[in-house]
Design a protein around this motif. Structure first.
Motif: not given
Lengths: 240, 240
Positions: B49, B60-62, B236-240
């Motif tokens: 985390g 905010a958006s890990l 990276w364009d996404s947190a998956g």
């Protein structure tokens, strides 16, 4: 019917969270009751240990299954475990939503298996697979991956997705008695554009329909006193 | 040579702890250096985390891999992660000692994979399997089971042990480049008498000899600046 979704991703803006939301919406739209265990948001503790029991019988030399047995009979599991057990026993259907990290679920979800699924509550002696206590209930594993589909082949190195998921699907879900639907795999989500993501979300909604459809109301899991009455004062001689 | 043992069991009087001790003794008797990561005793945190990074770039958006990249370059991993990374990079050989819980490692060990093995430290783009950074190093998975050997067959329901261990051995160890010896399995340890346990301990000592024997000194893993220099400002364009 009743659906429990377990979400295991640290970011509330993740695609995993979006898939979990979509699944919950779809199930509710179909008239089902839904609970979500958002493990990160709820601060679920991953590590099984003596703190899992309000009154451990032997904290010097922890035997986890013995303590689970005592806690099952005494109603003395830690609060987060007791809450998750209630949700699990409540649900007719279970959906696990997580990203594949190092070939398996994030530790927080592995910890949910380790801590929540307790001797005397979700299983007892001789209850496994065909005799599992969750017989008649149905489950779906929905995962995201970093890798493309061709990685998940023998030539691609990771092997077929069902091989990665064997511990989760066979040793956890089927062991408990669940029917396991084919997994829902959202591949290489970081590389998908908006249209592909929408298609993946639609696909998960369809899978939720399949998960909840045509299931007969399963029997309740027996209470710990009933489960354990034939076993008596079981003694384990090792902490493993 | 240098051996790192990762022990993942809550009880210091467990058979897992005894096996870890025996392995350490044997390696030292053979003239090797040994470190032990006793994850429970050291209070290792299992859950990946935002707290894993001393100065997260976006809390905010890990996005976990992006944060790992920044922490690798800035030397800003949380203390327990930094310590475990140093141990892992130090070791020529790695032994994982754990009980099989629900078909896999306890959550605390899965969390060790998730948190310690970081982008920019133990792998980077295109480093996997034959090009893994730990190429030339050797590993051994040593597990205890509740079930008897016949459970670990197709007919027994659990399947062969190598199938259960596929995520650990293939997606973690071989992915990083490690050679993986056949696993050491101590079956049904709760049902073994003293003589059987002594035989299992002797067997683990022999496996440690095999693990440490005839290995050439492996190359060091490159520093993060070197590993990441060709990649530049990856997005990276996404947190998956």
């Amino acid at each position: 019917m009743k659906l429990l979704i377990i979400l295991a991703h640290p970011s509330p803006t993740s695609f995993n969270a979006a898939l979990s939301d979509a699944a919950a919406h779809e199930a509710r739209a179909l008239g089902h009751a839904v609970q979500i265990s958002d493990l990160y948001r709820e601060g679920f503790s991953a590590t099984a240990g003596a703190g899992d029991f309000l009154s451990p019988t032997d904290s010097a030399s922890l035997h986890y299954q013995s303590e689970q047995r005592a806690a099952a009979l005494g109603g003395s599991f830690a609060a987060d475990i007791a809450r998750e057990q209630q949700r699990l026993l409540w649900a007719d259907c279970l959906m696990l939503q997580f990203p594949i990290w190092w070939g398996g679920p994030p530790a927080i979800l592995k910890g949910w298996f380790d801590r929540v699924s307790a001797y005397g509550v979700t299983y007892a002696d001789g209850t496994r697979f065909d005799t599992g206590l969750f017989k008649g209930r149905r489950s779906l594993v929905s995962v995201t991956t970093g890798g493309t589909p061709q990685r998940f082949t023998d030539d691609g190195g990771y092997g077929p997705i069902d091989r990665l998921l064997w511990p989760v699907q066979q040793l956890f879900l089927r062991y408990l008695g669940y029917e396991v639907l084919p997994p829902q795999v959202s591949h290489a989500v970081a590389r998908q554009d908006d249209d592909s993501r929408k298609a993946l979300i639609r696909s998960v909604r369809e899978r939720v329909g399949e998960l909840m459809e045509g299931l007969s109301k399963p029997s309740p899991v027996p209470a710990p006193e009933v489960l354990l009455e034939s076993v008596g004062e079981r003694r384990w001689d090792s902490a493993g």
